[in-house]
Design a protein around this motif. Structure first.
Motif, mmCIF file in Angstrom:
data_model
loop_
_atom_site.group_PDB
_atom_site.id
_atom_site.type_symbol
_atom_site.label_atom_id
_atom_site.label_comp_id
_atom_site.label_asym_id
_atom_site.label_seq_id
_atom_site.Cartn_x
_atom_site.Cartn_y
_atom_site.Cartn_z
ATOM 1 N N PRO A 1 0.347 -2.475 6.176
ATOM 2 C CA PRO A 1 0.752 -1.269 5.451
ATOM 3 C C PRO A 1 -0.426 -0.341 5.196
ATOM 4 O O PRO A 1 -1.370 -0.704 4.491
ATOM 5 C CB PRO A 1 1.309 -1.836 4.139
ATOM 6 C CG PRO A 1 1.700 -3.240 4.451
ATOM 7 C CD PRO A 1 0.674 -3.703 5.448
ATOM 8 N N ARG B 1 -1.179 -3.251 -4.980
ATOM 9 C CA ARG B 1 -0.788 -4.210 -3.937
ATOM 10 C C ARG B 1 -1.098 -3.673 -2.551
ATOM 11 O O ARG B 1 -1.476 -4.430 -1.651
ATOM 12 C CB ARG B 1 0.708 -4.504 -4.064
ATOM 13 C CG ARG B 1 1.187 -5.645 -3.188
ATOM 14 C CD ARG B 1 2.667 -5.909 -3.372
ATOM 15 N NE ARG B 1 3.021 -6.239 -4.739
ATOM 16 C CZ ARG B 1 4.263 -6.516 -5.125
ATOM 17 N NH1 ARG B 1 5.261 -6.486 -4.251
ATOM 18 N NH2 ARG B 1 4.508 -6.811 -6.384
ATOM 19 N N TYR B 2 -0.935 -2.352 -2.350
ATOM 20 C CA TYR B 2 -1.149 -1.748 -1.032
ATOM 21 C C TYR B 2 -2.091 -0.543 -1.170
ATOM 22 O O TYR B 2 -1.650 0.614 -1.149
ATOM 23 C CB TYR B 2 0.185 -1.300 -0.417
ATOM 24 C CG TYR B 2 1.185 -2.416 -0.263
ATOM 25 C CD1 TYR B 2 1.039 -3.386 0.723
ATOM 26 C CD2 TYR B 2 2.285 -2.504 -1.125
ATOM 27 C CE1 TYR B 2 1.948 -4.415 0.860
ATOM 28 C CE2 TYR B 2 3.210 -3.535 -0.990
ATOM 29 C CZ TYR B 2 3.038 -4.485 0.002
ATOM 30 O OH TYR B 2 3.944 -5.513 0.137
ATOM 31 N N ALA C 1 5.199 -0.450 8.739
ATOM 32 C CA ALA C 1 5.026 -1.475 7.706
ATOM 33 C C ALA C 1 4.922 -0.842 6.324
ATOM 34 O O ALA C 1 5.379 -1.409 5.341
ATOM 35 C CB ALA C 1 3.786 -2.306 8.011
ATOM 36 N N ARG C 2 4.298 0.325 6.222
ATOM 37 C CA ARG C 2 4.134 0.969 4.920
ATOM 38 C C ARG C 2 5.490 1.343 4.315
ATOM 39 O O ARG C 2 5.691 1.225 3.103
ATOM 40 C CB ARG C 2 3.251 2.203 5.050
ATOM 41 C CG ARG C 2 3.767 3.267 6.004
ATOM 42 C CD ARG C 2 2.841 4.465 6.098
ATOM 43 N NE ARG C 2 3.305 5.453 7.061
ATOM 44 C CZ ARG C 2 2.984 5.456 8.341
ATOM 45 N NH1 ARG C 2 2.176 4.517 8.824
ATOM 46 N NH2 ARG C 2 3.437 6.390 9.150
ATOM 47 N N ARG D 1 8.461 -0.138 5.075
ATOM 48 C CA ARG D 1 9.126 -1.393 4.710
ATOM 49 C C ARG D 1 8.563 -1.939 3.406
ATOM 50 O O ARG D 1 9.309 -2.415 2.539
ATOM 51 C CB ARG D 1 8.959 -2.427 5.824
ATOM 52 C CG ARG D 1 9.731 -2.106 7.088
ATOM 53 C CD ARG D 1 9.871 -3.358 7.948
ATOM 54 N NE ARG D 1 8.580 -3.966 8.243
ATOM 55 C CZ ARG D 1 7.838 -3.666 9.289
ATOM 56 N NH1 ARG D 1 8.255 -2.750 10.145
ATOM 57 N NH2 ARG D 1 6.670 -4.264 9.497
ATOM 58 N N ALA D 2 7.238 -1.867 3.252
ATOM 59 C CA ALA D 2 6.605 -2.376 2.040
ATOM 60 C C ALA D 2 7.076 -1.607 0.807
ATOM 61 O O ALA D 2 7.332 -2.203 -0.248
ATOM 62 C CB ALA D 2 5.086 -2.288 2.175
ATOM 63 N N ASP E 1 10.807 -2.525 0.065
ATOM 64 C CA ASP E 1 10.846 -3.889 -0.476
ATOM 65 C C ASP E 1 10.336 -3.912 -1.919
ATOM 66 O O ASP E 1 10.868 -4.652 -2.760
ATOM 67 C CB ASP E 1 10.018 -4.833 0.387
ATOM 68 C CG ASP E 1 10.660 -5.113 1.737
ATOM 69 O OD1 ASP E 1 11.869 -4.818 1.893
ATOM 70 O OD2 ASP E 1 9.959 -5.612 2.637
ATOM 71 N N PHE E 2 9.318 -3.119 -2.206
ATOM 72 C CA PHE E 2 8.783 -3.040 -3.566
ATOM 73 C C PHE E 2 9.833 -2.470 -4.522
ATOM 74 O O PHE E 2 9.988 -2.960 -5.651
ATOM 75 C CB PHE E 2 7.529 -2.169 -3.576
ATOM 76 C CG PHE E 2 6.974 -1.908 -4.947
ATOM 77 C CD1 PHE E 2 6.194 -2.862 -5.583
ATOM 78 C CD2 PHE E 2 7.235 -0.710 -5.595
ATOM 79 C CE1 PHE E 2 5.682 -2.622 -6.858
ATOM 80 C CE2 PHE E 2 6.735 -0.470 -6.865
ATOM 81 C CZ PHE E 2 5.957 -1.431 -7.504
#
Length: 328
Positions: free
Chosen positions: A90, A117-118, A285-286, A288-289, A292-293
């Motif tokens: 991400p 987290r990211y 991915a960013r 999706r992350a 999901d968060f």
């Protein structure tokens, strides 16, 4: 003809010094390698390699073409590596479209945890007004709808359900009394949404002994009428009157006892909050992350997490309780 593939084969032939060597390196048959180089020459209308029984020699055009082909192949490989890395780790920018009230009262206060987290992901947030459809210009659209969108070309993930509830400042209720029935709201200062220049009709319903009771009320002279949610919220906190506000807006005020819910056995209306993505293919991915968060933060269930946290959920009708028990 797959021109990139043919270019790779051509470059491999020169690097290995033979068609057989290129075939071994690329795990192709010599016949396929020979055919691809011939097709490339036909496509270009020029000979690239002079073939003899002992060795291969580039033509003048072949030398110039090989130099440019290697540059192109290198750039393609770098682009593929960049895209592959972006799909796995991400990083980069996520463009988010959100209703203003949800952005102010929910997204903003949870973003520090997402950032921790990211740290390589940044959020570009746009808050123009109501959002009722997935916008292709954004990676994620936060929707507030009565029912799920039916567009098969988009991805929609449920975040939570939000209920619009009646509330007021405790000081106001101490002064004016706590209504026990929606009809008693006629004797209170009300803060209501406006529709067509007038205060819109508000409906309440509850289930008693299996029978649904439904009441519609139109405030004759509301203390405040506006479509701006945060103005209603601020006025309610100040003690101007009784307001109907979404649970995600008043969560903190309920927890801090700055606002008090009234008529808790009555339902006004509920909406479901979704995260919508404009495509099902190649989601970074960013993105999706981030989605999901959001699901992790708000629960992703068909219930109101904000009223649950404040300990004032509306009691479900008996039929709904049975349906939820069956699901669980």
């Amino acid at each position: 003809m797959d021109q990139l593939r043919a270019m790779r084969v051509f470059a491999s032939v020169i690097e290995s010094g033979s068609f057989v060597g290129a075939a071994q390196a690329l795990q192709l048959s010599p016949a396929v390698v020979t055919r691809l180089v011939a097709e490339l020459e036909d496509h270009l209308g020029a000979r690239l390699i002079n073939r003899t029984t002992r060795r291969l020699a580039l033509t003048e055009i072949g030398e110039a073409y090989l130099e440019r082909a290697r540059q192109i192949l290198t750039e393609v490989e770098e682009a593929e590596a960049l895209a592959t890395q972006a799909a796995r780790e991400p990083s980069g920018q996520v463009r988010v479209l959100s209703p203003p009230a949800f952005a102010v009262h929910q997204l903003a206060k949870h973003l520090p945890r997402f950032r921790a987290r990211y740290p390589k992901v940044t959020i570009d947030l746009t808050v123009p007004g109501a959002v009722q459809a997935v916008d292709e210009a954004y990676d994620v659209s936060i929707l507030m709808l009565g029912e799920a969108p039916r567009d098969a070309d988009v991805i929609v993930r449920r975040l939570a359900r939000t209920e619009f509830v009646v509330c007021a400042a405790p000081e106001y209720l101490d002064r004016r009394g706590r209504p026990q029935h929606p009809r008693e709201l006629a004797g209170h200062d009300s803060l209501v949404p406006r529709s067509g220049g007038r205060a819109s009709e508000v409906f309440f319903q509850r289930e008693v002994n299996g029978q649904v009771e439904r009441i519609g009320l139109t405030p004759s002279q509301p203390a405040l009428s506006t479509l701006h949610v945060d103005t209603h919220y601020a006025a309610a906190l100040a003690g101007l009157g009784i307001a109907g506000l979404p649970s995600f807006v008043i969560e903190d005020a309920l927890l801090e006892n700055a606002l008090e819910r009234v008529l808790s056995e009555w339902r006004m209306f509920t909406m479901t909050i979704y995260a919508g993505l404009p495509t099902r293919k190649h989601i970074p991915a960013r993105t999706r992350a981030f989605v999901d968060f959001l699901i992790e933060t708000f629960g992703g269930e068909d219930r109101d997490p904000w009223l649950a946290a404040a300990g004032c959920e509306t009691a479900l009708p008996v039929s709904a309780q049975r349906e939820r028990a069956a699901r669980e």
